[in-house]
Each structure stands twice: as C-alpha cells, then as structure tokens.
Scaffold this motif. Structure first.
Motif, PDB file in Angstrom:
ATOM      1  N   UNK A  62      22.550  86.294 -23.898  1.00 24.02           N
ATOM      2  CA  UNK A  62      21.312  85.496 -23.866  1.00 24.02           C
ATOM      3  C   UNK A  62      21.424  84.384 -24.909  1.00 24.02           C
ATOM      4  N   UNK A  87      16.681  79.350 -26.464  1.00 20.10           N
ATOM      5  CA  UNK A  87      16.270  78.098 -25.815  1.00 20.10           C
ATOM      6  C   UNK A  87      16.185  76.947 -26.816  1.00 20.10           C
ATOM      7  N   UNK A 115      18.440  78.090 -15.619  1.00 19.52           N
ATOM      8  CA  UNK A 115      17.785  79.169 -16.359  1.00 19.52           C
ATOM      9  C   UNK A 115      16.294  79.048 -16.162  1.00 19.52           C
ATOM     10  N   UNK A 116      15.545  79.859 -16.896  1.00 21.40           N
ATOM     11  CA  UNK A 116      14.095  79.775 -16.785  1.00 21.40           C
ATOM     12  C   UNK A 116      13.576  78.475 -17.364  1.00 21.40           C
ATOM     13  N   UNK A 117      12.349  78.159 -17.005  1.00 20.63           N
ATOM     14  CA  UNK A 117      11.740  76.924 -17.529  1.00 20.63           C
ATOM     15  C   UNK A 117      11.279  77.153 -18.957  1.00 20.63           C
ATOM     16  N   UNK A 118      11.620  76.256 -19.848  1.00 22.01           N
ATOM     17  CA  UNK A 118      11.134  76.389 -21.221  1.00 22.01           C
ATOM     18  C   UNK A 118      10.619  75.043 -21.721  1.00 22.01           C
ATOM     19  N   UNK A 119       9.516  75.077 -22.478  1.00 17.97           N
ATOM     20  CA  UNK A 119       8.940  73.816 -22.976  1.00 17.97           C
ATOM     21  C   UNK A 119       9.916  73.054 -23.874  1.00 17.97           C
ATOM     22  N   UNK A 129      12.445  71.239 -21.740  1.00 22.86           N
ATOM     23  CA  UNK A 129      11.714  70.147 -21.086  1.00 22.86           C
ATOM     24  C   UNK A 129      11.512  68.990 -22.083  1.00 22.86           C
ATOM     25  N   UNK A 158       5.071  69.991 -13.174  1.00 25.25           N
ATOM     26  CA  UNK A 158       3.942  70.640 -13.852  1.00 25.25           C
ATOM     27  C   UNK A 158       4.351  71.008 -15.277  1.00 25.25           C
ATOM     28  N   UNK A 186       5.185  73.239 -18.329  1.00 23.56           N
ATOM     29  CA  UNK A 186       5.741  74.594 -18.301  1.00 23.56           C
ATOM     30  C   UNK A 186       4.831  75.539 -19.074  1.00 23.56           C
ATOM     31  N   UNK A 215       3.932  79.591 -20.523  1.00 22.83           N
ATOM     32  CA  UNK A 215       4.524  80.843 -20.998  1.00 22.83           C
ATOM     33  C   UNK A 215       3.463  81.925 -20.850  1.00 22.83           C
ATOM     34  N   UNK A 266       7.896  82.180 -17.103  1.00 20.03           N
ATOM     35  CA  UNK A 266       7.457  80.864 -16.628  1.00 20.03           C
ATOM     36  C   UNK A 266       6.886  81.025 -15.231  1.00 20.03           C
ATOM     37  N   UNK A 267       6.554  79.927 -14.582  1.00 14.67           N
ATOM     38  CA  UNK A 267       5.900  80.051 -13.277  1.00 14.67           C
ATOM     39  C   UNK A 267       6.866  80.451 -12.156  1.00 14.67           C
ATOM     40  N   UNK A 268       8.142  80.622 -12.494  1.00 13.15           N
ATOM     41  CA  UNK A 268       9.066  81.166 -11.495  1.00 13.15           C
ATOM     42  C   UNK A 268       9.342  82.647 -11.769  1.00 13.15           C
ATOM     43  N   UNK A 277      10.657  83.926 -14.277  1.00 14.89           N
ATOM     44  CA  UNK A 277      11.868  84.139 -15.084  1.00 14.89           C
ATOM     45  C   UNK A 277      11.434  84.621 -16.469  1.00 14.89           C
ATOM     46  N   UNK A 327      11.395  85.390 -20.470  1.00 12.85           N
ATOM     47  CA  UNK A 327      11.890  84.797 -21.719  1.00 12.85           C
ATOM     48  C   UNK A 327      11.466  85.726 -22.854  1.00 12.85           C
TER      49      UNK A 327
END
Lengths: 532, 165
Positions: A322, A325, A348-352, A355, B3, B5, B7, B77-79, B81, B83
């Motif tokens: 892992x 981020x 990967x997953x969305x992370x602020x 972004x 959109x 993101x 958490x 997140x909105x998928x 996934x 974290x």
C-alpha cells in the motif's frame, strides 16, 4: 558551445581538434588526392573520415563540391570554397546528443521573421560586417550571409549566429554547417510494430500503428521536453535509457517517494523489490522500466516514440505494498516542477490529495500546465479508473494490432484516446530491467532476447499510456507553447477513427476520439505554431 | 467536470494503531483483523454483532483492549475503493498562513503541526494532539468548514494497481 534550433532551444556542440595527419593507409589513390587537398571542404571531409564518419560520404562530399564549384570555377562575387585556406581554418564539432560531426567555416544561414523591414535586415547583417551571398529560392525570408573580409570564420560564427538568433526579428540563425548524416536513423526494429507496423507477423494488419515514422520526419523529440514516469522505478542504468535520464541540479536522477525524504535511498529511483516469480508485476518493481522504454528509449534495438526526449524517474511503489496517497500526490507535484508530461500507468482510489496535485501540475510549465496521461484500466470494459477519469487528465485506453479495442480496456466518456498495446497478434517490445534473471523476460530468446534487456509482451493500458504520453512530448517538442488542454485537443483531433460507435462529436466510449497518431499530431502542432 | 472527491466512513471497518502483543490478539475478538505491515496499523472488520452507528462502533473498537493509541474508520471514495487513514490530516489554506496564524489554527482545532508541504506553501499536515479522543469524520467536518481553509482531508494509505497485462 551551442546553436539554437527553431524553438530557440540549445543544441550543444563540443569542439574537436582538426586533424593534421596524412590520410590513413589503404585509401585509394583518387581519394588520396581529394583528402590531401588543403581546401576547407576537403579538410572537412577528411575530418569526417578520420574522426569516425563514413569514408564514402566524406569523399563523395568533397568530389561533388569540386564538380559543382571547382569544375567551372567561381562565378563573379562567389567565394571559391575549394581555394586553399587562408587565416582561420574550418572548425569541426560534435553534436553532444547525437555525436554527429558538424563543421563550420564561412557562412551563416539566417531566416528573418516575416514583415521585418529591409532596413532592419540590412542593419542586422552588416552589424558584424557581413553581406548576403544568396537568397533561398524557396523561402524569401531566408538568406546566406558571409564576411567578405574573411575576418569572421570558423568557431566565431557560432557566437555571431547566436547573437542574431536572440533578436526578435530573426527566426533562426545558424552557421551553414557541412554535416555528417546517418541514414540508418529511422530504422525502427520490426518487433516495434506499434511505432511502424510492417505486417510482418502472421495475421498482423500492416499500417496499424501510431505512424511514428511520419512524426520523426519532423521531430524525434527535444531534450528540453521531459516525460515523468511515476511508477515502481525506472532502471536508469539500462543501455537504451541511461542517456535519456533527466537529472536535477545536483545530478540526482529522480526520487523514491515511497521512502521518506531522509532515507539514504530516497534519491535512488531504481527498481528495488524483486520476488519470485520474477516476471510478476504485482510482486516486483519491473513495470516502470517497461513504461519508460515505450515513451523514450533510444537505441538501435529499441526505440521509444519520443527517443530524443528525456525521462524523469519517479518511484512511488514498492511492488504491491500500500502506498501513502500524500506521497503519491507529492511525487506528481515534484515531477511537475521539471517535466512537461507525466505518465501514470496505474489506477487507484480517488483521493483529494492526488486530485489537488493534478490541479497543481496544471499551473506549472509557466502556467501552460503539465500534461498528465493516465491508464483507463484493464477491468474488461469496466468504468474508467482514477486518475484517468479525472477531467484534467488524458485517459488512455488500449487498442490492438488488429485496430480493435483490447478486450480488457475500460470504457466510458472519460476515454480520451487509445494507443496500441497487446491482446492482438503481438505484444509491445520494450525495455526490461537489467538485473539478471529478473523482469518480464528473464533471458529467454522467445520473450525478447537472451540478454533479458528487452521484453516483447508488455501490454495493458499500462503500455498504451506512455506511448500516448511520448506522442504528447513530441507535440510539445514541436510547439512548446501549447497548454495542456491544447495538447489534448491536438491528440484528439488528429486521432485515427478505428472501430465504430463514434457520436456526432467524434467520441466513442470505447476508443475515445480514436487511436492516437503521432504523425498527424506533430503536423498539427507544427501548423498551430505557424498560426501562432 | 469531475465531482469533488469525498471520504466516507466504511461501516464496520476500522484502522487501529496498536503495538504488537496481547492487545493486538484481543482485537480479533471484535472480528477479522489484518496487519497492514507498517506503523503498527491493524485493520479490523467488525462482525455481524457490531453496533449500527459509526461513532458507537468506533467507541467499541477503542475500548476493546488497552494499548490502542487511536482508531479511525476506514474511508471510501464514491467508487467504494477503501482508503486507510494514517492518523494525519492535511489542510490546504486559501493562502499561506503566517506562523502565528498556523499556531492558532492548530491550537483551535486540537492539532499538532507535522510538516509543511514541500511543494505547496499553503498546505500543511497535522496530527490530532489527542488522537484517542478524536473521531476522524468529525474532525474533517470541522476543518473543512473552518475559515480560510480551501480544503481538508484525511491522509490515507491506498492500494494501487499497475496496469500491465
């Protein structure tokens, strides 16, 4: 010393001493006569010969010059190039990047910007005591100038040409070099069908490629355009990558953001984790090296699509552990400080934070924005992954050598373009890690060669992404003023419409705007530069 | 336009900072556990008997055994996934704060400055000063609505997929 290209970017030249020794033994009699000439061009051709250039080319150059000029003698007002040298001799250089010989003697080629008044042109030319020798028959703004007094010759012409090139009125100014050319330079290896598909493998469709040859007629990239490969490391010691590696001001070749900044290995972006089975992507750091090769490898066995651009190695993964981020995001920010293009062959997953980092990259490159490419994903037509789905990123899917969508390539409105990859007849031939017995090819001739330095079955949207990113780098090499949305526009508007299902705006959820075409994209970038 | 993101806490999934030893073993009574392999972090998936409320479940995890330094819900997140929070939060201010402003901000929100971002002058990472007493989703809401804050998020660990085939 240096000259400047059309983009006013430096081409470094290293001066070399002109040989004064007699021609080598074994040269034929006729060649002897020519080579012994004390004329500038004969000396130049001898320099090419003796410094490792092609003897036939050198001799032919001298002969043809003699036929053209010496046969009839100089016309009034012309200078006899074959006349014995008086004063300073010609000065040979080697281009630092290509090692090609460039010999400078008496003339400068100068192109003025359109609409520069004649009086200004005359002032610039006479500033150093030069006069016009001839005007280019195809380009009225281009002239060849020389110093009739013979005071400014040889290496001094570089300074004068650069001085002229720095003025706004001049598009370019360069000594009129006698140069060495390599005619083998465009020989793309047959396994690299994604660059130039000759249809050599049974079932392969000829011409289903990115048309790199057409692009390379205009540019093979600029060293000022850096492509960041943010991944599990790049083998910067690889013979076809090591000359391409970007280094920072302290000569460090990149960073490893998986490790803390104070770790002794932090500034070492090489692959570090190898575990059995050694060809497994998840368990090994073998992925980034293959990606880097697709973008910008440069060697006779393997080319990237942008072989004159540089690679920035940024490591963020240690195999499949892992990752933080925050560190991935900072790796993007770091890359954006020096790179023009970023290639992300992962999702990967969305992370602020990531972004935000992509948005931060959009403010770099003097506000024009670093162009970020990301793989759409390999989940068999699932939605496009992150960060490819993010609207500031160019999402890259995969097509095959059959001009079809690769069966694994994800789909959706976020697909921008596709680029050739595997799951057709052949996979992608690219660089592999140099560690013996490690990598996608552990040393099997059928998998890319016994030396294990290359592999022939790389693929996935991982491979398509650096291919598209490399083409983005070619576009910026031709036209560095383009913003990141401009680059997207160039790539999308010039893509080949393979497959079906395009809407009225030319977009398909499978192929995006089509398969990226390097040749068309570079032509378009060049046209936009001309249009200003 | 993408959109923003989000958490969002994952129901029944927590990350717990707990040193190796008996306390870690006792955690397994709550449900499935998995060692993340760094910073003494362990994932805990509560069983079917877990409390319904996210905050109640968090309190149950915190009190399951002694020696827990902190616990936080896994975020998605909105998928969907997952974290895994590292315990730190990042705040990006609208403009770079002065040292005094930064110190006051940290004090006001019960935070300790961890470090400033290397590349973005207005971005800072913090640690809750009392991590055991800090429920991460509440802290994030508080920070996101604070004046002069452009954005705030939990620092997380994620799985990434390299996309070779």
């Amino acid at each position: 010393m240096y000259i400047r290209d059309l983009n006013k970017q430096k081409i470094e030249l290293d001066p070399i001493e002109l040989p004064t020794v007699p021609p080598p033994a074994g040269a034929r009699r006729a060649d002897h006569d020519l080579l012994l000439e004390s004329s500038p061009l004969a000396m130049a051709s001898r320099a090419i010969f003796e410094l490792g250039g092609d003897r036939k080319t050198a001799t032919r150059a001298a002969r043809s010059t003699r036929r053209g000029a010496g046969g009839r003698g100089p016309r009034p007002g012309e200078v006899d190039l074959l006349a014995p040298t008086h004063g300073k001799p010609p000065q040979p250089f080697r281009e630092r990047d290509t090692r090609l010989l460039r010999i400078v003697y008496k003339e400068i080629v100068l192109r003025f910007a359109p609409k520069v008044p004649t009086t200004t042109r005359t002032q610039l030319i006479t500033k150093h005591g030069f006069v016009v020798r001839r005007t280019n028959p195809y380009e009225k703004d281009q002239v060849v100038i020389f110093d009739p007094e013979g005071q400014h010759v040889g290496a001094e012409l570089l300074d004068i040409a650069n001085d002229l090139a720095e003025t706004d009125e001049v598009i370019f100014a360069t000594p009129n070099f006698v140069s060495e050319y390599r005619r083998h330079a465009l020989s793309i290896p047959i396994p690299q069908w994604h660059l130039y598909n000759r249809g050599k493998a049974a079932g392969q469709k000829k011409g289903e490629d990115v048309d790199a040859r057409e692009a390379w007629k205009i540019t093979r990239g600029s060293r000022d355009v850096v492509i960041a490969i943010i991944d599990d490391g790049v083998d910067i010691d690889h013979p076809t990558l090591r000359k391409q590696v970007w280094r920072d001001g302290k000569k460090r070749p990149g960073r490893d953001f998986f490790l803390p900044n104070d770790d002794p290995d932090h500034y070492n972006p090489r692959p570090k984790v190898f575990q059995r089975p050694y060809d497994n992507t998840d368990l090994n750091d073998i992925h980034g090296t293959a990606c880097a090769g697709v973008a910008a490898a440069s060697g006779t066995k393997c080319y990237g699509v942008a072989p004159k651009c540089r690679i920035m190695a940024v490591k963020i993964f240690h195999a499949n552990e892992m990752a933080e981020d925050e560190r991935v995001a900072d790796a993007i920010r770091y890359a954006a400080k020096a790179a023009s293009v970023i290639s992300l062959s992962w999702s990967g997953g969305k992370t602020p934070d990531i972004e935000s980092a992509i948005e931060d990259a959009g403010r770099e490159r003097g506000g024009r924005g670093v162009v970020v490419f990301a793989a759409t994903g390999n989940e068999d037509h699932a939605p496009v992954g992150f960060p490819a789905a993010y609207d500031s990123v160019i999402g890259v899917g995969a097509s095959t050598d059959q001009a079809e969508l690769a069966s694994y390539s994800n789909v959706g409105k976020e697909v921008s373009i596709v680029a050739p990859s595997n799951y057709g007849i052949l996979g992608i031939f690219t660089t592999d890690v140099t560690e013996p017995g490690r990598g996608y090819n552990p040393g099997d001739p059928s998998r890319g060669g016994k030396d294990g330095l290359y592999c022939n079955d790389f693929g996935g949207t991982s491979s398509a992404t650096p291919l598209a990113a490399g083409i983005g780098a070619l576009v910026l090499s031709v036209n560095p003023k383009l913003g990141r949305e401009d680059v997207r526009g160039v790539l999308e508007s010039t893509a080949d419409k393979i497959g079906a299902g395009y809407d009225s705006k030319g977009h398909s959820n499978n192929f995006g705007y089509g398969r990226v075409n390097a040749g068309s994209a570079v032509h378009e970038a060049k046209a936009r530069r001309k249009r200003g | 336009v993408s959109e923003p993101i989000r958490q969002i806490p994952v129901r029944g999934a927590f990350v717990v900072k707990v040193p190796p030893g008996p306390a870690r073993h006792e955690l397994s009574a709550l449900g499935r556990t998995r060692d993340i392999g760094r910073d003494n972090l362990v994932l805990v998936e509560l069983g079917a008997s877990a409390p319904q409320g996210d905050r109640t479940a968090w309190e149950q995890v915190l009190n399951a055994t002694g020696g827990i330094e902190w616990a936080a819900p896994v975020l998605a997140d909105d998928t969907s996934e997952p974290h895994v929070p590292t315990g730190d939060v990042t705040v990006r201010f609208e403009r770079p704060p002065t040292p005094t402003q930064l110190k006051k901000f940290a004090t006001d929100h019960g935070l300790t400055l961890r470090d400033k971002n290397e590349f973005v002058l207005a971005q800072f990472a913090f640690r809750p000063s009392s991590p055991r007493e800090t429920y991460l989703p509440d802290l994030l809401k508080e920070l996101q609505s604070a004046p002069d804050v452009e954005r705030a998020w939990a620092n997380t660990l994620s799985n990434y997929r390299r996309l070779a085939l």
